[in-house]
Motif scaffolding. Structure first.
Motif, PDB file in Angstrom:
ATOM      1  N   UNK A 143       0.993  -1.051   0.004  1.00  0.00           N
ATOM      2  CA  UNK A 143      -0.309   0.141  -0.028  1.00  0.00           C
ATOM      3  C   UNK A 143       1.015   1.157  -0.076  1.00  0.00           C
ATOM      4  N   UNK A 144       0.892   1.869  -1.055  1.00  0.00           N
ATOM      5  CA  UNK A 144       1.861   3.210  -1.262  1.00  0.00           C
ATOM      6  C   UNK A 144       1.243   4.169  -0.582  1.00  0.00           C
ATOM      7  N   UNK A 145       2.117   5.136  -0.458  1.00  0.00           N
ATOM      8  CA  UNK A 145       1.743   6.590   0.154  1.00  0.00           C
ATOM      9  C   UNK A 145       0.891   6.534   1.308  1.00  0.00           C
ATOM     10  N   UNK A 146       1.217   5.887   2.685  1.00  0.00           N
ATOM     11  CA  UNK A 146       0.281   5.695   3.583  1.00  0.00           C
ATOM     12  C   UNK A 146       0.678   7.078   4.282  1.00  0.00           C
ATOM     13  N   UNK A 147       1.621   7.796   4.003  1.00  0.00           N
ATOM     14  CA  UNK A 147       2.026   9.257   4.533  1.00  0.00           C
ATOM     15  C   UNK A 147       2.404  10.105   3.308  1.00  0.00           C
ATOM     16  N   UNK A 199       6.021   6.827   3.758  1.00  0.00           N
ATOM     17  CA  UNK A 199       5.623   5.456   4.404  1.00  0.00           C
ATOM     18  C   UNK A 199       4.775   4.792   3.331  1.00  0.00           C
ATOM     19  N   UNK A 200       5.265   3.379   3.190  1.00  0.00           N
ATOM     20  CA  UNK A 200       4.650   2.360   2.428  1.00  0.00           C
ATOM     21  C   UNK A 200       4.354   1.287   3.459  1.00  0.00           C
ATOM     22  N   UNK A 201       3.181   0.566   3.097  1.00  0.00           N
ATOM     23  CA  UNK A 201       2.787  -0.379   4.214  1.00  0.00           C
ATOM     24  C   UNK A 201       2.988  -1.677   3.387  1.00  0.00           C
ATOM     25  N   UNK A 252       9.741   3.659   4.637  1.00  0.00           N
ATOM     26  CA  UNK A 252       9.885   4.693   3.674  1.00  0.00           C
ATOM     27  C   UNK A 252       9.832   4.179   2.242  1.00  0.00           C
ATOM     28  N   UNK A 253       8.850   4.879   1.584  1.00  0.00           N
ATOM     29  CA  UNK A 253       8.846   4.739   0.079  1.00  0.00           C
ATOM     30  C   UNK A 253      10.090   4.938  -0.853  1.00  0.00           C
ATOM     31  N   UNK A 254      10.131   4.269  -1.769  1.00  0.00           N
ATOM     32  CA  UNK A 254      11.237   4.445  -2.621  1.00  0.00           C
ATOM     33  C   UNK A 254      11.003   5.255  -3.790  1.00  0.00           C
TER      34      UNK A 254
END
Length: 148
Positions: free
Chosen positions: A49-53, A58-60, A146-148
């Protein structure tokens, strides 16, 4: 978070389990193997789940892992699997994997993620892998970073 690095780090953590005498050592891979040497743990399906923040901060991830145990006989295979699926103890995959969270304030998996948690066990049943039957189950691991 890089999927390959996360999966390999989870497999490394799983190898820390200590099985009862006479069972052998758990083998583990960060990918779905062509063939397994039982007992074997591997990382399977991987969803994000991308872009949780905001701003990719933040990715989950939900990682589905499987553990397969050879069936020398039905009962002993299930006893071994039960040890691996227990919530605590030297053979507990949950304990071994969650130990990779690090100390309070540290990043998990040697800095690859913010945190992780083994959230669920499911699918306790017979599995066929490359034509061989195993008793096994799935572990669901939630990983944030963290998302890349």
């Amino acid at each position: 978070m890089q999927p390959s690095s996360i999966r390999e780090a989870i497999a490394d953590a799983a190898r820390a389990v200590v099985l009862p005498d006479g069972i052998g050592k758990l083998t583990a891979t960060g990918y779905v193997p062509d063939a397994v040497v039982a007992p074997h743990f591997f990382c399977g399906e991987y969803s994000v789940d991308f872009d949780k923040a905001m701003n990719r901060s933040l990715d989950e991830v939900e990682l589905t892992c499987r553990v397969l145990v050879g069936r020398a006989d039905d009962k002993s295979a299930q006893v071994t699997l039960d040890n691996l699926l227990s919530g605590a103890g030297p053979a507990s995959l949950k304990s071994a994997i969650e130990a990779a969270r690090g100390a309070p304030g540290d990043y998990a998996l040697g800095g690859l993620a913010h945190d992780l948690h083994v959230t669920r066990m499911q699918g306790y049943r017979w599995y066929e892998h490359q034509g061989t039957q195993y008793v096994g189950a799935e572990l669901i691991i939630k990983i944030i970073g963290e998302g890349d």
